[in-house]
Design a protein around this motif. Structure first.
Motif, mmCIF file in Angstrom:
data_model
loop_
_atom_site.group_PDB
_atom_site.id
_atom_site.type_symbol
_atom_site.label_atom_id
_atom_site.label_comp_id
_atom_site.label_asym_id
_atom_site.label_seq_id
_atom_site.Cartn_x
_atom_site.Cartn_y
_atom_site.Cartn_z
ATOM 1 N N ALA A 60 -19.724 -78.551 53.510
ATOM 2 C CA ALA A 60 -18.793 -78.573 53.086
ATOM 3 C C ALA A 60 -18.389 -76.800 52.712
ATOM 4 O O ALA A 60 -17.011 -76.200 53.070
ATOM 5 C CB ALA A 60 -18.284 -78.480 51.710
ATOM 6 N N LEU A 61 -19.162 -75.930 52.628
ATOM 7 C CA LEU A 61 -19.430 -74.384 52.659
ATOM 8 C C LEU A 61 -20.323 -73.480 53.913
ATOM 9 O O LEU A 61 -20.009 -72.620 53.540
ATOM 10 C CB LEU A 61 -20.288 -73.909 50.815
ATOM 11 N N GLY A 62 -20.406 -74.717 54.147
ATOM 12 C CA GLY A 62 -21.407 -73.843 56.189
ATOM 13 C C GLY A 62 -22.645 -74.027 55.185
ATOM 14 O O GLY A 62 -22.874 -74.150 54.633
ATOM 15 N N HIS A 63 -23.097 -72.668 56.830
ATOM 16 C CA HIS A 63 -24.263 -72.910 56.292
ATOM 17 C C HIS A 63 -24.612 -71.627 55.563
ATOM 18 O O HIS A 63 -24.491 -70.712 55.408
ATOM 19 C CB HIS A 63 -25.276 -72.316 57.664
ATOM 20 N N ASN A 64 -25.856 -72.367 54.860
ATOM 21 C CA ASN A 64 -26.626 -70.841 53.935
ATOM 22 C C ASN A 64 -25.561 -70.335 52.950
ATOM 23 O O ASN A 64 -25.912 -69.075 52.661
ATOM 24 C CB ASN A 64 -27.769 -70.184 54.490
ATOM 25 N N HIS A 65 -24.810 -71.133 52.410
ATOM 26 C CA HIS A 65 -23.490 -70.075 50.926
ATOM 27 C C HIS A 65 -24.461 -70.102 50.573
ATOM 28 O O HIS A 65 -25.409 -70.980 49.388
ATOM 29 C CB HIS A 65 -22.076 -71.195 51.273
ATOM 30 N N PRO A 66 -24.031 -68.645 49.613
ATOM 31 C CA PRO A 66 -25.223 -68.681 48.040
ATOM 32 C C PRO A 66 -24.899 -69.524 47.055
ATOM 33 O O PRO A 66 -25.664 -69.615 46.132
ATOM 34 C CB PRO A 66 -24.422 -67.228 48.064
ATOM 35 N N ALA A 67 -23.702 -70.177 47.244
ATOM 36 C CA ALA A 67 -23.316 -71.516 45.817
ATOM 37 C C ALA A 67 -24.617 -72.246 45.076
ATOM 38 O O ALA A 67 -25.494 -71.880 44.749
ATOM 39 C CB ALA A 67 -22.267 -71.280 45.330
ATOM 40 N N PRO A 68 -24.920 -72.686 46.439
ATOM 41 C CA PRO A 68 -25.777 -74.019 46.363
ATOM 42 C C PRO A 68 -27.420 -73.627 46.906
ATOM 43 O O PRO A 68 -28.200 -73.794 46.591
ATOM 44 C CB PRO A 68 -25.341 -75.225 47.783
ATOM 45 N N THR A 69 -27.274 -72.483 47.766
ATOM 46 C CA THR A 69 -29.468 -72.067 47.706
ATOM 47 C C THR A 69 -29.663 -71.157 46.475
ATOM 48 O O THR A 69 -30.400 -71.126 46.618
ATOM 49 C CB THR A 69 -28.924 -71.082 49.301
ATOM 50 N N GLU A 70 -28.333 -70.380 46.016
ATOM 51 C CA GLU A 70 -29.044 -69.736 44.149
ATOM 52 C C GLU A 70 -29.143 -70.600 43.392
ATOM 53 O O GLU A 70 -30.004 -70.967 42.733
ATOM 54 C CB GLU A 70 -27.979 -68.713 43.913
ATOM 55 N N ALA A 71 -28.319 -71.803 43.721
ATOM 56 C CA ALA A 71 -28.740 -73.093 42.897
ATOM 57 C C ALA A 71 -30.526 -73.623 42.641
ATOM 58 O O ALA A 71 -31.230 -73.750 41.823
ATOM 59 C CB ALA A 71 -27.333 -73.646 42.947
ATOM 60 N N MET A 72 -30.435 -73.845 43.947
ATOM 61 C CA MET A 72 -31.879 -74.417 44.608
ATOM 62 C C MET A 72 -32.679 -73.472 43.458
ATOM 63 O O MET A 72 -33.874 -74.005 43.368
ATOM 64 C CB MET A 72 -31.860 -74.867 45.978
ATOM 65 N N THR A 73 -32.421 -72.102 44.475
ATOM 66 C CA THR A 73 -33.613 -71.029 44.158
ATOM 67 C C THR A 73 -33.719 -71.202 42.244
ATOM 68 O O THR A 73 -35.288 -70.819 41.641
ATOM 69 C CB THR A 73 -32.778 -69.464 44.200
ATOM 70 N N ARG A 74 -33.124 -71.620 41.978
ATOM 71 C CA ARG A 74 -32.867 -71.191 40.439
ATOM 72 C C ARG A 74 -33.636 -72.147 39.415
ATOM 73 O O ARG A 74 -34.850 -72.368 38.806
ATOM 74 C CB ARG A 74 -31.512 -71.442 39.321
ATOM 75 N N VAL A 75 -33.808 -73.254 40.216
ATOM 76 C CA VAL A 75 -34.339 -74.696 40.329
ATOM 77 C C VAL A 75 -35.974 -74.424 40.251
ATOM 78 O O VAL A 75 -36.742 -75.218 39.858
ATOM 79 C CB VAL A 75 -34.099 -75.636 41.012
ATOM 80 N N LEU A 76 -36.566 -73.512 41.699
ATOM 81 C CA LEU A 76 -37.640 -73.349 41.848
ATOM 82 C C LEU A 76 -38.398 -72.491 41.104
ATOM 83 O O LEU A 76 -39.764 -72.873 40.830
ATOM 84 C CB LEU A 76 -37.653 -73.417 43.419
#
Length: 456
Positions: A60-76
């Motif tokens: 929905a937000l395209g490839h490598n959008h910062p919103a989901p990628t940053e959320a995943m990074t925080r979990v890790l």
């Protein structure tokens, strides 16, 4: 082989040697993706493409959008659990909060959520089991042209008879006419057509001689995706909701592809102002990662512990990415943006509608299709002309050569489908349309009457 420096051809050849013959997309979209950002992907040879497939609507937000990628990074980074089965965790609770907040209050206030295995088809299986357990009935009513997945129960609902001609499909599934202005099942389109279609359903449920036992549920897509970007009329959906409610039959809406802003509303059923009993979601709600859920009315919650399970129903990375994606869609009104960009793209696509080889331009929001036809071929089916899958494939290939990825669907795979990320810009829409029109011009032998007028 050094994969970082490999060519497209090398990776495609290796894939063909090692992967199943069931693979599909590489046969028509021969690229190996090296990089991806936003609405574009770049292959191993450095060629850039507009991606109007976008994971079949997943991104929905395209490839490598910062919103989901940053959320995943925080979990890790925080060393949170990333796999929990159905044991809860903060990321899961936040996801459920956000998911329920995205739904109409009338639905959310009495809703339960079932996490399923990652694919949308498993959520469809769960929904079928849910309504059967709740009603004690076995038969399911689906619709012609439908696509709900490839596992046994979902495959039984498929409109493509040839694809589902395999062992294991459910026997007690009945396919009903789906309203279609271009290929009307009763030979009549428009308001009269959808009234005939809903009257047929009502008569079938009321008639003890219909041959169909009391159904456990009715399942449909508000916009048929793989069926060729075919939207259900709002008035027909309202009638189906009335009929199912009066006959006490649970209504299951499959929004695996339409859910989360794609059609110009957060959920496609909101166009009709209805509320389902069961909502099936996947693709976009995982923020690009595998995740599927069933949201349903608490009154149906009759199954016991373990009635539906799956090892990867506890994907915390997907829940974090999904939470961030839903938030971003809501906070930035991407449903309204999808409506605006979809209208702009559709205006452009209409510029090819006068061609004899184009039968129909249809869809909703950023879920659009152009069906190609052969006016000279014999055609005994519904609609004025035979679908032309060969021409559609030629258009798809011409698009690909020019840097545009589109998928095909519908009867005979004759419909070019557009599912760009919801973040697509006006300028990108205009570029996408210009490439497509040029590809159509090439595929229909340089028709000089074909022009593109770009809106200011």
């Amino acid at each position: 082989m050094s994969y970082r420096d490999a060519s497209n051809d090398a990776l495609l050849a290796q894939q063909a040697e090692r992967e199943s013959s069931a693979r599909t997309y590489p046969r028509h979209l021969p690229l190996a993706i090296a990089e991806a950002s936003g609405v574009t992907v770049t292959d191993m040879d450095g060629n850039e493409y507009y991606d109007c497939l976008a994971g079949a609507g997943t991104l929905a937000l395209g490839h490598n959008h910062p919103a989901p990628t940053e959320a995943m990074t925080r979990v890790l980074d925080d060393e949170r659990a990333i796999h929990t089965l159905d044991i809860t965790a903060p990321a899961k609770e936040r996801f459920v909060d956000t998911l329920l907040s995205s739904l109409p209050d009338e639905f959310a206030e009495n809703a339960k959520v079932q996490f399923c295995s990652p694919a949308g088809t498993d959520a469809v299986e769960a929904a079928l089991k849910l309504v059967k357990a709740a009603t004690g009935n076995q038969s399911i009513l689906g619709f012609q042209g439908a696509y709900h997945g490839m596992t046994a129960g979902a495959l039984s609902l498929l409109g493509d008879a040839e694809t589902k001609d395999v062992p294991g499909v459910l026997a007690d599934v009945h396919h009903l006419p789906f309203p279609d202005d271009y290929r009307p099942p009763f030979g009549v389109g428009g308001d009269d057509g959808h009234r005939l279609a809903s009257t047929y359903v009502e008569n079938l449920l009321a008639d003890p001689k219909s041959g169909i036992t009391d159904p456990a549920g009715v399942i449909l897509e508000p916009v048929q995706g793989e069926g060729g970007a075919n939207p259900a009329p709002d008035a027909w959906l309202r009638e189906i909701r009335r009929i199912t409610r009066e006959h006490d039959v649970p209504l299951v809406l499959d929004e695996v592809q339409t859910g989360l802003g794609r059609t110009g509303e957060t959920y496609a059923f909101e166009h009709a102002g209805i509320v389902p009993d069961v909502l099936v979601l996947s693709k976009a709600v995982g923020g690009g990662l595998p995740l599927s859920v069933v949201v349903y009315d608490d009154a149906l919650d009759e199954w016991g512990p373990g009635a539906h399970a799956g090892t990867f129903r506890g994907n915390q990375l997907a829940m974090a990415a999904g939470d961030a994606t839903i938030d971003y869609v809501l906070e930035n009104d991407l449903d309204a943006h999808a409506a605006e960009m979809g209208a702009r793209l559709r205006d452009h696509l209409e510029s090819v509608a006068h061609l004899d080889a184009v039968g129909d331009v249809r869809g909703r929001g950023l879920m659009l299709g152009v069906e190609f036809v052969d006016p000279d071929a014999p055609w005994p089916g519904a609609g004025p002309h035979a679908p032309d899958g060969d021409l559609a494939a030629a258009v798809q290939a011409a698009c690909f050569e020019r840097g545009l990825i589109v998928e095909l669907g519908g009867r005979e795979s004759a419909t070019a489908r557009f599912l760009p990320p919801l973040v697509v810009t006006r300028e990108q829409i205009d570029d996408i349309a210009a490439i497509f029109v040029d590809a159509v011009r090439d595929a229909v032998a340089d028709d000089d009457s074909l022009t593109l007028e770009v809106s200011p």
